[in-house]
Enzyme design. Sequence first.
Site, PDB file in Angstrom:
ATOM      1  N   ASP A   1      -3.939  -5.213   5.772  1.00 19.02           N
ATOM      2  CA  ASP A   1      -4.236  -5.990   4.568  1.00 19.02           C
ATOM      3  C   ASP A   1      -3.193  -7.084   4.368  1.00 19.02           C
ATOM      4  OD1 ASP A   1      -6.175  -4.157   4.373  1.00 19.02           O
ATOM      5  OD2 ASP A   1      -5.584  -3.311   2.446  1.00 19.02           O
TER       6      ASP A   1
ATOM      7  N   SER B   1       0.867  -1.185   0.000  1.00 16.90           N
ATOM      8  CA  SER B   1       0.000   0.000   0.000  1.00 16.90           C
ATOM      9  C   SER B   1       0.903   1.234   0.000  1.00 16.90           C
ATOM     10  CB  SER B   1      -0.931  -0.050   1.213  1.00 16.90           C
ATOM     11  OG  SER B   1      -1.795   1.067   1.212  1.00 16.90           O
TER      12      SER B   1
ATOM     13  N   HIS C   1      -2.696  -0.861  -3.433  1.00 14.95           N
ATOM     14  CA  HIS C   1      -3.796   0.084  -3.256  1.00 14.95           C
ATOM     15  C   HIS C   1      -3.443   1.360  -4.005  1.00 14.95           C
ATOM     16  CE1 HIS C   1      -6.288  -2.094  -0.505  1.00 14.95           C
ATOM     17  NE2 HIS C   1      -5.273  -2.333   0.297  1.00 14.95           N
TER      18      HIS C   1
END
Length: 857
Positions: free
Chosen positions: A154, A37, A64
Amino acid sequence: MPRTDKRTRTKAAKTPQHEASPAKAPARFPTVGVGASAGGIEAFTALLRAVPDDPGFSIIFVLHQNPRRAGALVPILARATTMPVALAAAGEQLAVNRIYVAPADSEVTIVDGVIHLSPVRAQEGSPIDVLFSSLASDSGSRAIGVILSGALSDGALGAQTIASAGGIVFAQDQSASFDSMPRSAGTPDFILPPAEIARELVRIARHAYMTETDEGVPQFTDRDLQQVFALVDAGHDLDFSHYKATTVERRIRRRMALHKVDSLSAYIELLRTNAKEVELLYSDILIRVTSFFRDPEVFDTLKHDLLPALLKSHADGNPVRVWVPGCATGEEAYSFAIALLEVAGDSGVQCGMQIFGTDVSEAAIDFARGGTYPESIAEEMSPERLRRFFTKVEGGYRVVRAVRDCCIFARQNLTKDPPFSRLDLVSCRNVMIYLGAVLQRKAMAIFHYSLRPEGYLLLGNSETVGTHAELFAVIDRRHKIYQKKSSFARVPVDFTPAATREPAETRPMDEDSTAAANSLLRDADKALLARYSPPGVLINDSMEILQFRGRTSEFLSPAPGRPSFNLMKMVREGLFADLRAAINEARKRDAAVRRPSVHVTNDAGSTIVDIEVVPFASGTQERFFLVLFDDARQDPLAIPAKGKASTKAAKEKERPSDPRQVARLKRELDATREYLQSIIEEQEAMNEELRSANEEIQSSNEELQSTIEEVETAKEELQSTNEELTTLNEELASSNVELAEVNNDLQNLLASVDVPIVMLSGERRIRRFSPGAQRLLNLMPSDAGRLMSEVRTSIDLRSLDAVITSVVESLEMQQVEVNDRDGRPWLLRVRPYRTIDNRIDGAVLALTPAAPVKKKR
């Protein structure tokens, strides 16, 4: 659907080594899933720079990112490597030595080595978790997960899934710009900087654990395995000898790959010199894959049917008792407590509950007692459950005290230590699949012992009671819910470990004398029963023999072939028809039935026996029958069998006109008629059931047709809605074009008019200004949106706010003379800002040079 960057594909295709690399790759290669991310692009490019041209694996990168900028990621990564880089495309077969970038608006899953794309679904977890779980399912031990820099948690659940499948997990070390994701990865196998991760990936990808098939890997010898088991058993009192051999070997090979060891003998030496590795192997074999409310359908079924019934049956105040063996870190035990509390709250039933969670791992039990879990559990349950049963703590969530008080956690070896008793439910999911046949038999006997009458057993999706159907009846075959059967032939289980069993000489004398007296009384009872009671058998409703009573060899004999305790397969010649008819009649009448003078042939000749079938219940819903054989008298016509010739001669001497022979034949004929009649009735009942089933199928077919019509109608409505949306989209596109044209005209108009103009909103914030205003008032493009009063200009505008207020109230233009810093006069004209619907929403300022005032002479 996002399109692949053609320039990147073309560049990669022109590289000679990449054209040949797929041909050199092994038939089976590992797949590396990389999740990141914030700060992930920098970390992943650093990883790619350390990966050679032909690493021997494929990479799928999930980041992301803003969907609008997804296309820019491919060329950025392509500059860091010479391997082909492309956006993942649906239907594309994974190829070795290639990098696939997940589209920003799609979830990537792999099925049989083929890429599948689907829209991002928040309820399914993050796209990183979805990819990792898919790799674990598709590649198994060849799945590799890498978690790089990023916020939140995540990838934590997906990493756990990869580890449970035998794969390998990497996490970035303190070099991560944002360390939340790497820290949430649990216990990864490696924690390294990106460049070191790349080097380990290349080494592991070429290890036999990743490249060889299960058939091609040489099997470990029993002697070597026993040495490994002995080293583990010495530290943990847990013998893996009877665990599934394939599972244990796969875990050992995984540890060998992590340590760059190619032979088991070398790994045994490592275990002998490295106590920490023994702990890691022990932890690896004990696969701890669990989550809150795993298999939601199962819990929905339990909450709808089974749990409400359990609570109602304990309305007298006795607690509901549930045992979760192999509970790992406690998620399933807490899930049962939460489900019971929810059902109790909905039904208004007040009763206590005791949830016992056990596991062989002391570390897992300590974790479960703490009840603190990472933030990733928010993906496993609804916000309502999270709010009601958890409290937010630093780094995660903690189970509330009311739920923790319902759960008792303890270390226990399922097949060795004494179990719990008087249980209402045993949930042993995905534990039996790791046990061998010996331990499975023992575990089933323990569960049967632990449950109260009519207690329930819950198994995993890929588990079943198998050959222990005599102990458990099927309640829900789909969700693997079983109910305890009463059994008088319980499998003996030794609940006391040999090391703790008390020697006979240390027991008190009164205990020994009491036990001896009880044994004497039991022996006396057995002697009386054997002498004066007729032989017989105890059977259940399926005619399976549960107990032999007395000498039954004259009437029963094992049938050739596979061993069976079915009564009708063991009866001697002459008994079948009468015995079957008597059992059927006793079942219908629910009363004792007697069949006198039944002729039976056995090894010693022939005998006349009276049959009596007595039905009874034992406090359960299941029915049982006691079948008694009373040897009324020896048949005078019976001649000891001395071979086939003597038997044939005996039959020739029988006189068909003998009244006794005729009576016997009539009885056999009547029994045969009754037996045939019962078969006819059963057949008619079966036909009726089939007709009923056929009607249900026809009804279901009609309902299906109706559903199809509804779907067709819905499809037409969706098509109509889609057309309307298409039309609306076209109108919006046209409006956007017009708006862009108007905006362009306004920009050009402001640039062409060399008059300082400033447009203010109703809140006195700068909306637009012309180039002339920018020069005169020293404005900057970043001043758009700021309050006019906050901007320091070169003209004195201290009275501006009052002028604007007056203009807005009077709706008339006002003119004020102002001076700049050099004393030059300017005329400030303030007009109300009118919208297209004639609404006042601010003011428009225009500045023009004022004519200098002439001095009188």
